[in-house]
Design an enzyme around this catalytic site. Structure first.
Site, PDB file in Angstrom:
ATOM      1  N   GLU A  92     -13.422 -24.239 -43.961  1.00  0.00           N
ATOM      2  CA  GLU A  92     -12.683 -24.520 -43.071  1.00  0.00           C
ATOM      3  C   GLU A  92     -11.432 -25.248 -43.687  1.00  0.00           C
ATOM      4  OE1 GLU A  92     -12.659 -27.181 -40.112  1.00  0.00           O
ATOM      5  OE2 GLU A  92     -14.785 -26.709 -40.219  1.00  0.00           O
ATOM      6  N   TYR A  94      -2.531 -16.083 -47.038  1.00  0.00           N
ATOM      7  CA  TYR A  94      -1.854 -17.414 -47.750  1.00  0.00           C
ATOM      8  C   TYR A  94      -2.999 -18.181 -48.376  1.00  0.00           C
ATOM      9  CZ  TYR A  94      -0.580 -17.247 -42.663  1.00  0.00           C
ATOM     10  OH  TYR A  94       0.806 -16.871 -41.460  1.00  0.00           O
ATOM     11  N   CYS A 143     -13.186 -31.942 -15.533  1.00  0.00           N
ATOM     12  CA  CYS A 143     -12.087 -31.666 -16.167  1.00  0.00           C
ATOM     13  C   CYS A 143     -11.104 -31.946 -14.626  1.00  0.00           C
ATOM     14  CB  CYS A 143     -12.146 -29.937 -16.690  1.00  0.00           C
ATOM     15  SG  CYS A 143     -10.860 -29.531 -16.852  1.00  0.00           S
TER      16      CYS A 143
HETATM   17 FE1  SF4 Z   1     -11.746 -27.454 -18.482  1.00  0.00          FE
HETATM   18 FE2  SF4 Z   1     -11.514 -25.286 -20.401  1.00  0.00          FE
HETATM   19 FE3  SF4 Z   1     -14.098 -27.027 -19.289  1.00  0.00          FE
HETATM   20 FE4  SF4 Z   1     -12.934 -25.177 -18.047  1.00  0.00          FE
HETATM   21  S1  SF4 Z   1     -13.065 -24.594 -19.789  1.00  0.00           S
HETATM   22  S2  SF4 Z   1     -13.308 -27.212 -17.103  1.00  0.00           S
HETATM   23  S3  SF4 Z   1     -10.145 -26.298 -18.117  1.00  0.00           S
HETATM   24  S4  SF4 Z   1     -12.624 -28.138 -20.148  1.00  0.00           S
END
Ligand code: SF4
Length: 235
Positions: free
Chosen positions: A34, A79, A227
């Site tokens: 990370e 860094y 989405c």
């Molecule tokens: Fe949504 Fe990103 Fe998936 Fe496209 S790639 S449907 S913008 S979550």
């Protein structure tokens, strides 16, 4: 919104990259990966990761490492405050926790360099284009959820971007209030039985599909049907 985790986890299990810190996700391995990935691309970080672990296989070895050797192991990643904080935290872990990272989110966050990075942290080094954004990297959340299975968030720049698109919410993710709202949304969808896979899946989706530079790859996205930005044409 319908819970995203079934579709997200299904996609993650079929598509995630095979990476050494995923195959053997001890707290030390997740921590080191990370920190290296905060400003460095995966492909650039991997040789450093392997070399670092070969030289310093555990936290006591890191705590005891000579400054010059430590500097050499990090040379090229840039860094240097990251590796200085790694060693500072390793020394504390040896003094306070017997050389093993504690399975406690708040105790992890109290260690140098492990809690949230400041919003709008340093820009990615020019040597490593495509590095993860320095906004809200949450190493403590990654260690706690991936290595210890604790139900906590691990919200980095990738995750914030995915959620800003999922909810079609264009508020500034560098605003701490906005970040808190987004983090609450991330947790609403987190399945209690798989917090580590869920957090990794979100980061992976942001790295591979819902990408930061250029158009997101919505045709390949397991969350496209949910989405809001995709539906609105604003992704
Ligand atoms: Fe949504 Fe990103 Fe998936 Fe496209 S790639 S449907 S913008 S979550």
């Amino acid at each position: 919104m319908e819970n995203i985790s079934p579709a997200l986890l299904h996609w993650f299990h079929a598509n995630h990259r095979i990476l050494p810190f995923r195959s053997d996700p001890t707290p030390y391995h997740v921590w080191l990966s990370e920190i290296m990935l905060q400003q460095t691309r995966v492909s650039a970080a991997l040789p450093y990761y392997e070399r670092f672990l070969a030289a310093l296989p555990d936290i006591p070895a890191l705590a005891a490492c000579e400054e010059e050797k430590l500097h050499k192991l990090w040379e090229g990643l840039g860094y240097y405050s990251r590796v200085r904080n790694l060693q500072k935290a390793a020394k504390l872990v040896c003094a306070q926790y017997g050389g093993e990272l504690p399975a406690d989110y708040d105790a992890l966050r109290a260690l140098p360099g492990i809690g949230d990075s400041p919003a709008g942290g340093p820009a990615p080094t020019p040597l490593c284009p495509g590095a993860r954004p320095g906004i809200g990297d949450d190493t403590a959340g990654a260690i706690a959820s991936i290595s210890f299975g604790l139900p906590v968030p691990a919200v980095d720049g990738n995750v914030l971007r995915v959620f800003s698109r999922l909810y079609n919410d264009d508020r500034l993710i560098t605003d701490p209030k906005v970040k808190r709202t987004f983090t609450a949304r991330v947790m609403e969808h987190q399945p209690p039985a798989a917090p580590g896979d869920y957090n990794q899946a979100l980061m992976e989706l942001g790295a591979l599909v819902c990408v930061p530079n250029g158009a997101p790859l919505c045709a390949q996205c397991p969350l496209a049907h949910l989405c809001a930005a995709h539906a609105a044409g604003t992704a």
